[in-house]
Design an enzyme around this catalytic site. Structure first.
Site, PDB file in Angstrom:
ATOM      1  N   ASP A 118      17.395   1.418  -1.448  1.00  0.00           N
ATOM      2  CA  ASP A 118      16.774   1.352  -0.121  1.00  0.00           C
ATOM      3  C   ASP A 118      17.797   1.823   0.925  1.00  0.00           C
ATOM      4  O   ASP A 118      18.822   1.170   1.161  1.00  0.00           O
ATOM      5  CB  ASP A 118      16.341  -0.087   0.169  1.00  0.00           C
ATOM      6  CG  ASP A 118      15.522  -0.185   1.446  1.00  0.00           C
ATOM      7  OD1 ASP A 118      14.386  -0.671   1.376  1.00  0.00           O
ATOM      8  OD2 ASP A 118      16.020   0.240   2.517  1.00  0.00           O
ATOM      9  N   THR A 140       0.824  -1.223   0.000  1.00  0.00           N
ATOM     10  CA  THR A 140       0.000   0.000   0.000  1.00  0.00           C
ATOM     11  C   THR A 140       0.850   1.262   0.000  1.00  0.00           C
ATOM     12  O   THR A 140       0.340   2.347  -0.270  1.00  0.00           O
ATOM     13  CB  THR A 140      -0.884   0.040   1.268  1.00  0.00           C
ATOM     14  OG1 THR A 140       0.001   0.129   2.411  1.00  0.00           O
ATOM     15  CG2 THR A 140      -1.745  -1.198   1.391  1.00  0.00           C
ATOM     16  N   ASP A 168      18.474  -0.687   3.866  1.00  0.00           N
ATOM     17  CA  ASP A 168      19.253  -1.853   3.435  1.00  0.00           C
ATOM     18  C   ASP A 168      20.702  -1.478   3.132  1.00  0.00           C
ATOM     19  O   ASP A 168      21.632  -2.227   3.466  1.00  0.00           O
ATOM     20  CB  ASP A 168      18.622  -2.478   2.176  1.00  0.00           C
ATOM     21  CG  ASP A 168      17.363  -3.279   2.505  1.00  0.00           C
ATOM     22  OD1 ASP A 168      17.155  -3.611   3.694  1.00  0.00           O
ATOM     23  OD2 ASP A 168      16.589  -3.560   1.572  1.00  0.00           O
TER      24      ASP A 168
HETATM   25  C1  PRP Z   1      12.017   4.274   4.100  1.00  0.00           C
HETATM   26  C2  PRP Z   1      12.595   5.625   4.469  1.00  0.00           C
HETATM   27  C3  PRP Z   1      11.391   6.367   4.949  1.00  0.00           C
HETATM   28  C4  PRP Z   1      10.301   5.827   4.051  1.00  0.00           C
HETATM   29  C5  PRP Z   1      10.049   6.830   2.977  1.00  0.00           C
HETATM   30  O1  PRP Z   1      11.834   3.496   5.206  1.00  0.00           O
HETATM   31  O2  PRP Z   1      13.627   5.547   5.397  1.00  0.00           O
HETATM   32  O3  PRP Z   1      11.077   6.142   6.312  1.00  0.00           O
HETATM   33  O4  PRP Z   1      10.796   4.617   3.478  1.00  0.00           O
HETATM   34  O5  PRP Z   1       8.985   6.452   2.186  1.00  0.00           O
HETATM   35  P1  PRP Z   1       7.624   7.268   2.112  1.00  0.00           P
HETATM   36  O6  PRP Z   1       7.994   8.719   1.985  1.00  0.00           O
HETATM   37  O7  PRP Z   1       6.970   6.715   0.887  1.00  0.00           O
HETATM   38  O8  PRP Z   1       6.834   7.005   3.353  1.00  0.00           O
HETATM   39  P2  PRP Z   1      11.353   1.967   5.110  1.00  0.00           P
HETATM   40  O9  PRP Z   1       9.858   1.903   5.170  1.00  0.00           O
HETATM   41  O10 PRP Z   1      11.998   1.327   3.939  1.00  0.00           O
HETATM   42  O11 PRP Z   1      11.854   1.347   6.462  1.00  0.00           O
HETATM   43  P3  PRP Z   1      13.340   1.066   6.980  1.00  0.00           P
HETATM   44  O12 PRP Z   1      13.967   2.388   7.283  1.00  0.00           O
HETATM   45  O13 PRP Z   1      13.108   0.248   8.191  1.00  0.00           O
HETATM   46  O14 PRP Z   1      14.087   0.315   5.898  1.00  0.00           O
HETATM   47  N1  URA Z   2      12.679   4.348   0.889  1.00  0.00           N
HETATM   48  C1  URA Z   2      13.959   4.164   0.482  1.00  0.00           C
HETATM   49  O1  URA Z   2      14.818   3.719   1.258  1.00  0.00           O
HETATM   50  N2  URA Z   2      14.261   4.473  -0.789  1.00  0.00           N
HETATM   51  C2  URA Z   2      13.372   4.975  -1.653  1.00  0.00           C
HETATM   52  O2  URA Z   2      13.728   5.252  -2.811  1.00  0.00           O
HETATM   53  C3  URA Z   2      12.059   5.157  -1.208  1.00  0.00           C
HETATM   54  C4  URA Z   2      11.735   4.841   0.072  1.00  0.00           C
END
Ligand code: PRP
Ligand code: URA
Length: 224
Positions: free
Chosen positions: A212, A120, A215
């Site tokens: 990411d 989503t 990651d």
């Molecule tokens: C990533 C990033 C933000 C989010 C951004 O986190 O660090 O928190 O995605 O996306 P958005 O603007 O569409 O909400 P992620 O959900 O991948 O989690 P993580 O940091 O645990 O990898």
């Molecule tokens: N979160 C990430 O870490 N990378 C992106 O490009 C978008 C969301």
């Protein structure tokens, strides 16, 4: 050629967005984006960029005059007049905390756990230990990526419910879609970043982006 001015630029469509043009930031950003950059170096550059962006984001915080004595004589000095709260968004925001604490050693750190549901793209909150009412004057939300803006908007809402009156977002890379969402929902929130990228792809990743951010910092990308 990038804009040669080292000052952050402001876009009239997004008056609350500050995009750094500092040469050190431009240089480090390319290292961060490069797919060959290993997690150790990636973490180092996240930290360095956070320091530089944090320095710009804190340029307008209030100070109060104080009187101090050097070994030679009394003189005037300054002291921070605001209580600062750092709010890293788990996980990827964790890599930005140390640099910000170097800049503002007295800051409080309040972690928020949000992850983006892969289907989503909506944020899911999984960790929040904020005390009952706000204990700081200025909250700095730390997250390397602002993609759809859902996570940032959710974090701002949590902080506003908590009683935060002044909130700034510090991101390394933002997407136009995310800036639109956050600035429409929260025009009072200023955003500081190193780059505004082209767009999101069909699975919500920033293009060209860096992949990411969590990651790449923590080496959890598997075969990616
Ligand atoms: C990533 C990033 C933000 C989010 C951004 O986190 O660090 O928190 O995605 O996306 P958005 O603007 O569409 O909400 P992620 O959900 O991948 O989690 P993580 O940091 O645990 O990898
Ligand atoms: N979160 C990430 O870490 N990378 C992106 O490009 C978008 C969301």
């Amino acid at each position: 050629m990038p804009d040669s001015s080292p000052l952050p630029v402001r876009d009239t469509a997004w008056p609350n967005l500050h995009v750094s043009r500092h040469p050190a930031i431009l240089h480090k950003l390319a290292i961060l984006r490069d797919e060959r950059t290993e997690p150790k170096k990636f973490r180092e550059v996240v930290r360095e960029l956070s320091w530089l962006l944090g320095y710009e984001a804190l340029a307008d915080v209030d100070v109060r005059p104080i009187r101090i004595s050097t070994p030679l004589e009394a003189t005037d000095g300054h002291q921070l007049a605001v209580r600062i709260g750092l709010v890293p968004i788990l996980r990827a925001g964790l890599g930005m905390v140390d640099a910000m604490l170097e800049l503002m050693p007295t800051a409080e750190v309040w972690h928020l756990g949000l992850f983006r549901d892969e289907k989503t793209l909506r944020p899911v909150e999984y960790y929040n230990k904020l005390p009952d009412s706000a204990t700081v004057d200025l909250c700095l939300i730390l997250d390397p990526m602002l993609a759809t803006g859902g996570s940032a908007a959710a974090a701002v809402e949590v902080l506003k419910r908590w009683g935060a009156t002044r909130i700034k977002l510090i991101n390394l890379i933002v997407a136009p879609e995310g800036v639109d969402l956050v600035t429409k929902a929260h025009p009072d929130v200023e955003i500081y970043c190193a780059a505004v990228d082209r767009q999101l792809n069909e699975i919500g990743y920033i293009m060209p982006g860096l992949g990411d951010a969590g990651d790449r910092q923590f080496g959890t990308g598997g075969s990616q």
